[in-house]
Structures are given as structure tokens and as C-alpha cells.
Design a protein around this motif. Structure first.
Motif, PDB file in Angstrom:
ATOM      1  N   ASP A 279      -6.773  11.120   4.853  1.00 50.26           N
ATOM      2  CA  ASP A 279      -6.282  12.145   5.783  1.00 50.26           C
ATOM      3  C   ASP A 279      -5.121  11.641   6.637  1.00 50.26           C
ATOM      4  O   ASP A 279      -4.298  12.431   7.109  1.00 50.26           O
ATOM      5  N   ARG A 280      -5.030  10.330   6.835  1.00 47.16           N
ATOM      6  CA  ARG A 280      -3.992   9.775   7.704  1.00 47.16           C
ATOM      7  C   ARG A 280      -2.741   9.342   6.937  1.00 47.16           C
ATOM      8  O   ARG A 280      -1.779   8.862   7.534  1.00 47.16           O
ATOM      9  N   VAL A 281      -2.736   9.514   5.622  1.00 49.19           N
ATOM     10  CA  VAL A 281      -1.586   9.079   4.818  1.00 49.19           C
ATOM     11  C   VAL A 281      -0.379   9.971   5.087  1.00 49.19           C
ATOM     12  O   VAL A 281      -0.482  11.200   5.107  1.00 49.19           O
ATOM     13  N   THR A 282       0.779   9.348   5.268  1.00 47.81           N
ATOM     14  CA  THR A 282       2.020  10.093   5.487  1.00 47.81           C
ATOM     15  C   THR A 282       2.896  10.032   4.240  1.00 47.81           C
ATOM     16  O   THR A 282       2.689   9.200   3.345  1.00 47.81           O
ATOM     17  N   ARG A 283       3.887  10.884   4.192  1.00 49.58           N
ATOM     18  CA  ARG A 283       4.833  10.869   3.079  1.00 49.58           C
ATOM     19  C   ARG A 283       5.570   9.534   3.020  1.00 49.58           C
ATOM     20  O   ARG A 283       5.827   8.985   1.953  1.00 49.58           O
ATOM     21  N   GLU A 284       5.894   8.981   4.176  1.00 49.96           N
ATOM     22  CA  GLU A 284       6.611   7.712   4.207  1.00 49.96           C
ATOM     23  C   GLU A 284       5.762   6.592   3.608  1.00 49.96           C
ATOM     24  O   GLU A 284       6.279   5.715   2.899  1.00 49.96           O
ATOM     25  N   GLU A 285       4.470   6.599   3.894  1.00 48.00           N
ATOM     26  CA  GLU A 285       3.594   5.549   3.362  1.00 48.00           C
ATOM     27  C   GLU A 285       3.474   5.628   1.844  1.00 48.00           C
ATOM     28  O   GLU A 285       3.587   4.624   1.141  1.00 48.00           O
ATOM     29  N   VAL A 286       3.207   6.819   1.319  1.00 48.36           N
ATOM     30  CA  VAL A 286       3.003   6.924  -0.125  1.00 48.36           C
ATOM     31  C   VAL A 286       4.304   6.669  -0.875  1.00 48.36           C
ATOM     32  O   VAL A 286       4.311   6.071  -1.956  1.00 48.36           O
ATOM     33  N   TYR A 287       5.428   7.063  -0.290  1.00 46.86           N
ATOM     34  CA  TYR A 287       6.713   6.802  -0.945  1.00 46.86           C
ATOM     35  C   TYR A 287       7.041   5.302  -0.905  1.00 46.86           C
ATOM     36  O   TYR A 287       7.558   4.739  -1.884  1.00 46.86           O
ATOM     37  N   ALA A 288       6.723   4.648   0.208  1.00 49.85           N
ATOM     38  CA  ALA A 288       6.940   3.209   0.301  1.00 49.85           C
ATOM     39  C   ALA A 288       6.093   2.469  -0.725  1.00 49.85           C
ATOM     40  O   ALA A 288       6.541   1.487  -1.344  1.00 49.85           O
ATOM     41  N   TYR A 289       4.867   2.929  -0.937  1.00 48.62           N
ATOM     42  CA  TYR A 289       3.998   2.298  -1.941  1.00 48.62           C
ATOM     43  C   TYR A 289       4.588   2.482  -3.332  1.00 48.62           C
ATOM     44  O   TYR A 289       4.592   1.545  -4.151  1.00 48.62           O
ATOM     45  N   TYR A 290       5.090   3.668  -3.605  1.00 56.32           N
ATOM     46  CA  TYR A 290       5.732   3.934  -4.893  1.00 56.32           C
ATOM     47  C   TYR A 290       6.917   2.987  -5.117  1.00 56.32           C
ATOM     48  O   TYR A 290       7.046   2.370  -6.185  1.00 56.32           O
ATOM     49  N   LYS A 291       7.767   2.836  -4.130  1.00 61.76           N
ATOM     50  CA  LYS A 291       8.954   1.990  -4.286  1.00 61.76           C
ATOM     51  C   LYS A 291       8.564   0.508  -4.423  1.00 61.76           C
ATOM     52  O   LYS A 291       9.254  -0.258  -5.084  1.00 61.76           O
ATOM     53  N   ARG A 292       7.452   0.130  -3.820  1.00 63.25           N
ATOM     54  CA  ARG A 292       7.005  -1.255  -3.903  1.00 63.25           C
ATOM     55  C   ARG A 292       6.437  -1.581  -5.280  1.00 63.25           C
ATOM     56  O   ARG A 292       6.717  -2.636  -5.831  1.00 63.25           O
ATOM     57  N   ARG A 293       5.626  -0.681  -5.831  1.00 58.01           N
ATOM     58  CA  ARG A 293       4.849  -1.002  -7.026  1.00 58.01           C
ATOM     59  C   ARG A 293       5.492  -0.523  -8.333  1.00 58.01           C
ATOM     60  O   ARG A 293       5.213  -1.060  -9.396  1.00 58.01           O
ATOM     61  N   TYR A 294       6.331   0.513  -8.257  1.00 55.39           N
ATOM     62  CA  TYR A 294       6.930   1.058  -9.482  1.00 55.39           C
ATOM     63  C   TYR A 294       8.272   0.388  -9.722  1.00 55.39           C
ATOM     64  O   TYR A 294       9.285   0.700  -9.091  1.00 55.39           O
ATOM     65  N   SER A 295       8.257  -0.563 -10.653  1.00 59.29           N
ATOM     66  CA  SER A 295       9.439  -1.346 -11.000  1.00 59.29           C
ATOM     67  C   SER A 295       9.418  -1.547 -12.508  1.00 59.29           C
ATOM     68  O   SER A 295       8.338  -1.569 -13.117  1.00 59.29           O
ATOM     69  N   PRO A 296      10.579  -1.692 -13.152  1.00 60.69           N
ATOM     70  CA  PRO A 296      10.569  -1.930 -14.607  1.00 60.69           C
ATOM     71  C   PRO A 296       9.743  -3.156 -14.986  1.00 60.69           C
ATOM     72  O   PRO A 296       9.088  -3.175 -16.027  1.00 60.69           O
ATOM     73  N   SER A 297       9.752  -4.180 -14.152  1.00 66.36           N
ATOM     74  CA  SER A 297       9.004  -5.392 -14.467  1.00 66.36           C
ATOM     75  C   SER A 297       7.501  -5.209 -14.317  1.00 66.36           C
ATOM     76  O   SER A 297       6.729  -6.097 -14.679  1.00 66.36           O
ATOM     77  N   ASN A 298       7.082  -4.065 -13.826  1.00 58.21           N
ATOM     78  CA  ASN A 298       5.655  -3.779 -13.639  1.00 58.21           C
ATOM     79  C   ASN A 298       5.184  -2.668 -14.584  1.00 58.21           C
ATOM     80  O   ASN A 298       4.089  -2.125 -14.401  1.00 58.21           O
ATOM     81  N   THR A 299       6.025  -2.324 -15.588  1.00 54.83           N
ATOM     82  CA  THR A 299       5.765  -1.146 -16.405  1.00 54.83           C
ATOM     83  C   THR A 299       5.894  -1.463 -17.890  1.00 54.83           C
ATOM     84  O   THR A 299       6.807  -2.182 -18.303  1.00 54.83           O
ATOM     85  N   VAL A 300       4.978  -0.910 -18.677  1.00 58.30           N
ATOM     86  CA  VAL A 300       5.005  -1.026 -20.133  1.00 58.30           C
ATOM     87  C   VAL A 300       5.137   0.371 -20.715  1.00 58.30           C
ATOM     88  O   VAL A 300       4.321   1.258 -20.408  1.00 58.30           O
ATOM     89  N   PHE A 301       6.145   0.594 -21.539  1.00 57.49           N
ATOM     90  CA  PHE A 301       6.354   1.880 -22.203  1.00 57.49           C
ATOM     91  C   PHE A 301       5.888   1.758 -23.658  1.00 57.49           C
ATOM     92  O   PHE A 301       6.257   0.810 -24.355  1.00 57.49           O
ATOM     93  N   ILE A 302       5.115   2.735 -24.107  1.00 55.56           N
ATOM     94  CA  ILE A 302       4.521   2.684 -25.445  1.00 55.56           C
ATOM     95  C   ILE A 302       4.824   3.991 -26.176  1.00 55.56           C
ATOM     96  O   ILE A 302       4.763   5.073 -25.578  1.00 55.56           O
ATOM     97  N   ALA A 303       5.145   3.874 -27.455  1.00 54.24           N
ATOM     98  CA  ALA A 303       5.348   5.055 -28.292  1.00 54.24           C
ATOM     99  C   ALA A 303       4.722   4.793 -29.654  1.00 54.24           C
ATOM    100  O   ALA A 303       4.943   3.736 -30.246  1.00 54.24           O
TER     101      ALA A 303
END
Length: 980
Positions: free
Chosen positions: A273-297
Motif C-alpha cells: 500500500d505504501r509503494v510509490t511510482r518512483e520506488e517501483v520505477y527505480a527498482y525496474y531501472k536497477r534490476r532490468y539490464s541486458p546483463s541480467n536478462t536471457v532471451f529465448i526463442a
């Protein structure tokens, strides 16, 4: 508790609780490829009901990928050398930012490329159907949330990534993927978030670009963040009403005192309930990086084309630093722990007990997995044989070994009647203690190893399944070939190794126990005699009876009500009414939680569609939520999702309709949306074109499934010219020929008051529900046209047989079928019980074909009763050389049913299993609401939903013999074979 009987998670990595630890953005139904695409009363060809996202275990993967010959681990340099020259050349021609810095090729055919920005690409060709699956696996989950631990940011991000990117506005992602005949979804668990889409091969580029775009370039529009916060909040509220989730959360918070595995993936409501847009967006920018992602087809493409496109698409994503998430180690447990909880919705007590063990990379994994199978996999297991069969203390019991990235646990789950709960726990612990003294014998060890080795490659028939397995293997072990090596190591496990891990890990001082019991009614006095009946005791107080009678009298006084009745079933009051228009209304009052489930249904579907419009019933059903005279599909979705509610179409052999679920206060609005969708669909051309592409892709996917192919062939033999002989989806030719005008004509003929029902189950009074229906459906359009009724099913008067050769198959399928009974036939329950007697782990077919002969990957019997008549099937998936042997076994088992009465002990065990599953089903209010409505439409009576166990209980061995002699006549049989 344990997974459904038609999809058993093998013990291993992400087994056990893994599915429970995942949550998805959009809940959709799924049937594993091994499941039969049929259900007793009706089936939805495009199910979208809630489900747990599929997480194949590594043990299951090993069973599917096991090689015919032994293999040894391959060195990294050898993996690079194996990379196909043409693919290497295509990649080396790419510009620098897209040119991979590392290449590998697994023995199983998967290709791996590492890009300069750190992104990893994995592809595998699968050319047998024009389908592709594309996925993005991000190494971020609930355990990585650091200062936001417990806020559920990983799951919240998963929702928000679908809400728009720098080049795709809100809603465009779904449209791009679905417009190509595809479907997309996502799920989050403790360790990762996965975005996936399965689509037509021709739409590969669009689907992959959309997935890559959402992962790299999401914008988190403020208005969407706010709206989705409300959606996720209601998801958290609904999660609190799930007894199983409460039990597992309690168990894991007991096992893990420090490690963040103890934190639910959804998080905690007060923290979220206390989560803000700034917090969730900051988490996204911190954790979502090409070096942290595997693409599969995986799918129908040339690997060189797919990899080069993927590399060029992902290369612009700039590398960022991903700070390491500090994951504290769990301290060693030094004393047993126990927690008991109650839950307002719990009807049947359950328990989980477990011990800390190891991670997926530990060498003890293999012996622990074998131990789990010996103790609790199937009816041949020690726990099942001792605690269920001999002592009759549990309704169900299973063992599992959960081994994720960090140390997991070995567990046992069980369901028991209240009077037996403590005795069941003691009996389970006695079996575990025995395992510390007694190694598995040769037969037990052979059973487990044969179970894994004989499974082979059948389940990896879909592109999506292969892609999921590659992601699971790579992220958990860093080895694309792990499943094959796992199978090899399982075969080398010795009895001494199993005994050693039992002594090491099943330590009584490290026992963790979580108990779930039903909460007593508010103000109720405790009883010395616990209830052991199937359903809660009926309310017998004078006040309750007077209230029911008063409400019924008020309903009968309404001029719009033609007839009304009420009765107490399974401890709750159920009202049934017929309105003056002919529309029927059913209401089950249950105020235990402020939620209402419901369904609107009309007779129609496949049995009433013209022969030249095969699949029209399915299209009518799934156009219901795609636009009406009042709103577009997108506008409807926005309103429903804004309520945090669900509205889903269904269609099958006999009906079309909508299911819905919402908080009680939102019922008037949601019912209005549902009624508008159901009564006045617009059948817009663009939406029909999109749905048609989706259905065509589904038809292609069914062609990948060996069981589906064989049962489709059998249906045509059993039902002849009757509509039931056709696939619910139709054919490619018929689907392409169907127009919006023809669908509108069918809708007018089917959706009439006298052939329709509205049903409710939940926190709504019958009087309020009826007034809502009268107000909402007052403009129910009347039609002079009527639904087409098919001619009766012609009996089989001589054996019928057909074989189909499919190039490229390695296995074969055999189905033996007999015409069966209608839904209301007195023999239906006898055939259902015979189905259970023959099927499942430990069923007669399993014991002979799998345990004794070792020739079956999958074997079962299935009774499928329908409105006009059903069929009974014996099915096996095996090797081509074993088809004739399997046929002989089927004939032998049929003769056994006819000549030998089922032993009392065996029959009693099956009856108790049936009663337990019926009791558990009654906790699912959505299913109860739907089944009440269908029972009314089919003329079975509402009681059928709540009292089938009583009919089953009366069945005798002589009844089964008589049914076998009556229906299983070889001169009136049909045989379908699909082989290479």
C-alpha cells in the motif's frame, strides 16, 4: 497440496512448492501436453480461468529429455566448436554492437550467444509446426527486493511492463502479439520474472520485438501505475482468501527464518500500500539490464535468421550496473518447529512437514529426488501404501524435494479428515523414520528409475515447453544440457546413497510442521466430536430456517417469478427460480468472504452448429467479450480490470457463456457488463479476424500433441456424423469460412431466455441476485429462431479402426473407445468410478502397462459423458512396437472387469479418493457456480453438483461388472492409432 492428478510435478528443482511460489499478470487456464483435452460436462477450447503458471521441474525435464545412450559432460571449448558454421557466419557479419562475444551449442540442439552488452540469447529450431515461443527471463524476483523487501515490487513490475514503452502506447503490446495469432503472459517467482509469448511463426519478429521492447523500454505511465496498483491490491486481498496459499506461506515462513524465500512473491498488503511510482520505477531501472536478462526463442524458424534478428533487436539496449542483491544465508536449524493456523474457507484439514535440504547444484540432489519418489510418488510409494491404503488416515499424500538456487527442503503434504489429522501426522513421521533405517529395495529403485527413463521426449512437443525448460536449466544450473545429465545421474543412484541422504536430512530435530484446520463458526462452541462428513453440516437453527423460508416467500411473491424453490446443500442455502420469461436463476448463498462468482450460459455450442461451420460455437463464445453495441473490447477490459474483477468466456460441446468474479459491492456493475457482452455482442470484423488467427494457431498447436491427434481420430470413429465427432476448434478450412453474420445468426438462435441460466455462488442474497437479474436482463432479446438439434448418435454395429501416420514421430498413441452414456444416465457414476479405478498413478492400467511391462509413457481411461451421449476411452502413449501389446492389455483388463468383482478394499479406496476430490472441488466457488448452471441446463438438477459422492458410495462391484459387460463390447468398439 499435491498437483492435479493429470499433471504430477516430479520431485526436483522447482518441484514441490515452485508453482505456488509463482504468480502471473494474467491468469489463464492451461492443460499440460499430456492431459486429455476433454472434461466431463463441457470443455472450453480457449480456457482463460485462473491457473498456476507452468514451471517444469528439472527432474521432469530429465524424464523428457533423457537420451537413448549415455552422455558425458561436454567442455566449453567443445560447445563452441559445435556451433553451426552457417549460423556463426551470419552472426560474425553483424555490426560490432550486435556481434556476439561468445557462442555455444548444446548437444540437444540449443544455440547460445552472449552479446557485448551482456544480454544472453538462446534459440532452438522446432520445425514440425508453424509456431514459435519467445521469452525473456529476468534474474529478479521477490528475494532481490532489498530495502523494498515484502513490497512485491518484482510482481508489480511484471504488471507494469505491459502498460507501454517508449514506442508502444498502453495496450499496443498485447495487440501486436495477438494480432499475429499469438498469446502472451508473464509470471514472477522468488528468483525471476519471465515474459513469454507463443505465436504463429510468421509473427516471430513482431512478438520478439514486443517482448524485448517491454523489457528494455517500459515507461510506467503514472495513470497506469495508479490503476494497476488497485488491480494488484485486489489480487493480494483475494490471495488472503486462499487456504492453500495461507498454508504454504506459513510453512515457508517456518522453514526460512532469515532467508527471503520466506517472503511471499506478492508481498504484504500493508507494505504494498505504501509503494510509490518512483520506488517501483527505480527498482525496474536497477534490476532490468541486458546483463541480467536471457532471451529465448524456440520454434519454426532458421536459427541463423532468428539469432541475427534477436541480436540486432537487443543490441541497442545499453548495459547498466546491477548491484548484487545481498541474500542472507539461513542459519542451521537446531530444534523442531510447528505452526498451526485456521482459515475461514478451509473445509478439509491439511498439513505440510519438511526438512531443510540442498540447492539444485548439490550432489545430494539426485538421491534426495529418488527418495522423494520412493516415499511419495504414486500409489506404489511407501506413504501411499502405508498411510493411505493400509491405515486409511489420509485422503491424499505426496512427497517432494524442492531444490531451487539456494538450499530448499524435502517435504510431505497430506489432506486428512479432522478426526485423523494427528494420527496421520504420526503415521507419516513413522514412514520417514523407517526410511532412515531401510534403504529402497531393488523393485522400488527400479520403479523410480524406469519412471524417469521411460518418459522420454513426449512432453516437449510444444515450442513453449522447450523454451521454458531451456530457461529453467540455464538460470538454475548454467547448463543447457543439465536435464540430460540429470537423467544419467539418476540412473546411477544406489540404495546406499538414498539411505545416506535420508539419515542426513530427515533429522527429527530439523522438522518443520504447518497445520491447516477449518476455523469454527463465529461464536460456536468447540465440539468434542470433530466432523468427518464430506461437506460442512447443514444449518439447522430455527433462525436460519425461518430466514430461508421468509426469503423464499418473498421471491415467490414477485410477479416476474414463475417458480421458486430452496434447499440446503453442503451446508449452504441454494435457491432455484424460473422467471416469467423462461430464464432460470440459481443462487448459492455463502457469506464467508465478500466475493461473488457467477456464470451466464445458454445451450448451443458445437452440438448446435451447422456441419459446414465447424468451430462456430467456439468463435461465438470467444467473441462475447470482444465488443458489443455499448463498448469495444478494450473499453470492456478497462472497466473489468478497473474493478479488479474477472470476466471470461467459455464454450464447448453444449454451451456458450461467460464466467465472472468480483467483490460483492461490484456485482451490479460487473453483472451489467457481463449481460451487455452476453446479450448484444457486435462481432466486429477486426476482432473476429484476430480471434480467427488465434484459433488457427491453436489448431496448429493441437497438431503437436500426440494425445490430441489420436483422440481427435477416435472421436470421428465413435460419433460418426454427430457434431461431437469434430474438434471444438473446428478445422482451418471451416474457421476461415465462418463470417460475422453467421455467428450473429447462431447467437440469436442460441441465446434465448428459455434456454439460458444465470448462476451465482458467494456473498449475495437470493433476493438481491434475482432483482439484479430482473433489472439487468429486462431487455433480453426474444428470437423466433431456435437452436439446431442434431440427429441421435448412430450406434456402432461393427468394429471401427483407423491408423494415421505422422512423419517425424518417435512415439505412438493408441485409443480404444466405446460409446457411453448421457450426462443424466444412471450408469454415469459407475463409469466415472471405473475411470478412477483404471487411471492415475497406481491405477490398474498404470500398474500393468507402466509398472509391470514398462511400455507406457502415459496410460489412462476416461469417461466422457455429454448431453447427447458420451464415450469411454482407454488410452496409451508408447513406442510403435508396443501398440499391439498394449491392445492386448486393454482387452485383458476389460475381461478382468467383466469376470472378477472389484475387491472390496480396492473399491473402498477409490470411493474415498472420489469423495475427497469432490469435497475439495466444493471449495472452488467459481466451479460451483458454473456447474450449478450447467446442471440446470442439462436437466440434471442442482443436487448433482453436491451429492455425486452419495451415488458413488452406493456403487457395488456387481454394478461395475454389469457396466463393463454392457458398454465394453469389442464388437462395438473403435480403435485409433497414430504412429510414425
Amino acid at each position: 497440496m499435491p498437483p492435479p492428478s493429470n499433471f504430477r510435478l516430479a520431485p526436483g528443482v522447482d518441484g514441490g512448492m515452485a508453482g505456488r511460489r509463482a504468480t502471473s499478470r494474467v491468469a489463464r487456464g492451461f492443460a499440460p501436453s499430456c492431459a486429455v483435452p476433454e472434461s466431463p460436462d463441457h470443455e472450453s477450447a480457449m480456457p482463460r480461468m485462473p491457473r498456476i503458471p507452468r514451471l517444469l521441474t528439472l527432474a521432469c525435464a530429465a524424464a523428457l529429455l533423457v537420451a537413448d545412450s549415455a552422455a558425458s559432460p561436454v567442455r566449453a571449448d567443445e560447445l563452441a566448436e559445435r556451433f553451426p558454421a552457417d549460423v556463426r557466419a551470419a552472426l560474425e557479419a553483424l555490426p560490432g554492437a550486435a556481434r556476439p562475444v561468445e557462442l555455444r551449442a548444446s548437444p540437444g540442439g540449443a544455440l547460445y550467444a552472449l552479446l557485448p552488452n551482456g544480454a544472453e540469447l538462446i534459440v532452438q529450431e522446432k520445425r514440425n509446426a508453424p509456431v514459435v515461443s519467445v521469452q525473456a527471463w529476468v534474474r529478479t524476483g521477490a528475494i532481490h527486493e532489498q530495502e523494498w523487501m515484502g513490497a512485491g515490487l518484482s510482481h508489480y513490475c511484471e504488471h507494469l511492463l505491459f502498460k507501454g514503452t517508449t514506442k508502444r502506447p498502453t495496450g499496443q503490446l498485447d495487440q501486436d502479439i495477438r494480432g499475429g495469432g499469438g498469446d502472451n503472459n508473464a509470471y514472477t517467482n522468488s528468483e525471476r520474472t519471465v515474459y513469454h509469448a507463443t505465436t504463429a511463426a510468421s509473427s516471430f519478429a513482431t512478438a520478439f520485438d514486443a517482448i524485448a521492447d517491454m523489457v528494455a523500454n517500459s515507461t510506467f505511465p503514472p495513470e497506469e501505475v495508479k490503476k494497476e496498483h488497485g488491480v494488484v491490491r485486489k489480487e493480494l486481498e483475494r490471495a488472503s482468501d486462499d487456504p492453500d496459499r495461507a498454508l504454504y506461506d506459513t510453512f515457508e515462513a517456518t522453514v526460512y527464518q532469515v532467508h527471503p524465500y520466506r517472503v511471499p512473491v506478492l508481498g504484504y498488503l500493508d507494505r504494498f500500500d505504501r509503494v510509490t511510482r518512483e520506488e517501483v520505477y527505480a527498482y525496474y531501472k536497477r534490476r532490468y539490464s541486458p546483463s541480467n536478462t536471457v532471451f529465448i526463442a524456440v520454434g519454426d524458424f532458421a536459427a541463423a535468421d532468428a539469432l541475427t534478428f534477436m541480436a540486432k533487436t537487443v543490441a541497442p539496449w545499453k548495459r547498466t550496473s546491477v548491484p548484487p542483491a545481498l541474500v542472507p544465508s539461513e542459519p542451521e536449524q537446531i530444534a523442531p518447529r510447528e505452526v498451526a493456523i485456521s482459515h475461514h474457507l478451509a473445509k478439509v484439514p491439511k498439513l505440510i512437514l519438511g526438512f531443510p535440504t540442498v540447492s539444485a547444484r548439490d550432489p545430494d540432489l539426485y538421491a534426495l529426488d529418488v527418495l522423494a519418489s520412493v516415499l511419495g510418488s504414486g500409489r506404489s510409494s511407501r506413504l501411499y501404501q502405508t498411510v493411505k491404503d493400509q491405515q486409511k488416515l489420509v485422503l491424499d499424500v505426496a512427497a517432494f524435494n524442492y531444490t531451487p538456487t539456494y538450499p530448499g527442503y524435502f517435504g510431505v503434504s497430506a489432506t486428512a479428515e479432522a478426526a485423523n489429522l494427528e494420527a496421520a501426522r504420526a503415521a507419516i513421521l513413522a514412514v520417514l523414520e523407517d526410511a532412515r533405517r531401510r534403504a529402497p529395495d531393488a523393485a522400488e529403485l527400479a520403479r523410480v528409475k524406469r519412471e524417469i527413463a521411460s518418459s522420454r521426449v513426449f512432453n516437449l512437443m510444444t515450442a513453449e515447453g522447450i523454451a521454458e525448460q531451456l530457461g529453467q536449466d540455464w538460470l538454475t544450473t548454467g547448463d543447457l544440457d543439465f536435464a540430460r545429465l540429470y537423467a544419467e545421474r539418476i540412473q546411477s543412484v544406489t540404495p546406499e546413497q538414498v539411505l545416506a541422504v535420508a539419515r542426513k536430512y530427515l533429522d527429527p530435530m530439523k522438522l518443520n510442521v504447518a497445520l491447516l484446520t477449518a476455523a469454527p463458526p463465529a461464536g460456536a462452541a468447540s465440539s468434542a466430536e470433530p466432523t468427518t462428513s464430506l461437506a460442512p453440516p447443514a444449518t439447522t437453527s430455527e433462525a436460519a430456517s425461518a430466514s430461508q423460508a421468509s426469503e423464499l416467500e418473498a421471491l415467490r411473491a414477485l410477479p416476474e417469478v414463475r417458480d421458486a424453490s430452496a434447499r440446503t446443500l453442503a451446508g449452504t442455502t441454494v435457491f432455484e427460480l424460473t422467471l416469467a420469461s423462461g430464464l432460470r436463476v440459481v443462487v448459492r448463498e455463502d457469506a464467508s468472504i465478500p466475493v461473488v462468482h457467477g456464470a451466464i450460459a445458454s445451450l448451443g455450442g458445437q452440438r448446435s452448429e451447422p456441419a459446414d461451420q465447424a468451430g462456430a460455437g467456439n468463435l461465438v463464445a470467444h467473441m462475447l467479450d470482444r465488443g458489443s453495441a455499448a463498448f469495444t473490447k478494450a473499453e470492456l477490459a478497462a472497466q473489468v480490470e478497473g474493478l479488479g474483477a474477472d470476466l471470461s468466456p467459455f464454450g464447448g460441446r453444449n454451451t456458450v457463456g461467460l464466467q465472472f468474479r468480483c467483490l460483492k459491492d461490484d456485482l451490479p456493475k460487473l453483472l451489467g457488463l457481463a449481460a451487455e457482452s452476453f446479450l448484444r455482442p457486435a462481432f466486429p470484423v477486426e476482432e473476429l479476424d484476430g480471434l480467427r488467427r488465434e484459433v488457427l494457431a491453436q489448431i496448429d498447436e493441437q497438431e503437436e500433441n500426440l494425445a490430441s491427434l489420436d483422440l481427435k481420430l477416435l472421436r470421428s470413429l465413435v460419433f460418426g456424423a454427430h457434431p461431437y465427432s469434430r474438434p471444438v476448434l473446428g478445422t482451418k478450412e471451416s474457421v476461415l469460412a465462418i463470417t460475422g453474420a453467421s455467428l450473429s445468426d447462431l447467437h440469436r438462435a442460441w441465446v434465448r431466455p428459455e434456454s439460458s441460466v444465470v448462476s451465482f455462488s458467494g456473498d449475495v442474497r437470493a433476493s438481491d441476485a434475482v432483482r439484479l437479474v430482473l433489472d439487468t436482463f429486462k431487455s433480453f432479446p426474444l428470437s423466433t429462431s431456435t437452436a439446431q438439434s442434431p440427429a441421435p448418435i448412430e450406434p456402432i454395429d461393427a468394429p471401427r479402426a483407423e491408423a494415421k501416420a505422422v512423419p517425424g514421430l518417435t512415439g505412438a498413441a493408441l485409443a480404444l473407445g466405446f460409446q457411453g452414456v448421457k450426462l443424466g444416465d444412471a450408469d454415469r457414476e459407475v463409469l466415472d468410478l471405473t475411470d478412477r479405478l483404471l487411471s492415475g498413478l497406481g491405477g490398474r492400467l498404470y500398474e500393468v502397462l507402466r509398472e509391470q511391462l514398462g511400455i507406457a509413457y502415459q496410460a489412462f481411461a476416461r469417461n466422457d459423458s455429454q448431453v447427447d451421449g458420451g464415450f469411454f476411452t482407454f488410452f496409451i502413449q508408447t513406442d510403435p512396437q508396443n501398440v499391439e501389446r498394449a491392445k492386448q492389455v486393454f482387452a485383458s483388463e476389460i475381461e478382468r472387469l467383466k469376470k472378477q468383482p472389484v475387491p472390496a478394499k480396492e473399491l473402498e479406496a477409490i470411493k474415498k479418493y472420489f469423495a475427497g476430490t469432490e469435497a475439495i472441488a466444493l471449495q472452488e466457488q467459481g466451479g460451483v457456480a458454473l456447474n450449478m448452471g450447467l446442471s440446470v441446463l442439462y436437466g440434471q438438477g442442482i443436487e448433482n453438483v453436491f451429492t455425486r459422492h452419495e451415488k458413488i458410495e452406493k456403487i457395488t462391484p456387481q454394478d461395475i461388472q454389469a457396466a463393463a459387460r454392457k458398454y465394453f463390447v469389442m464388437d462395438r468398439s473403435a480403435v485409433a492409432v497414430v504412429k510414425p
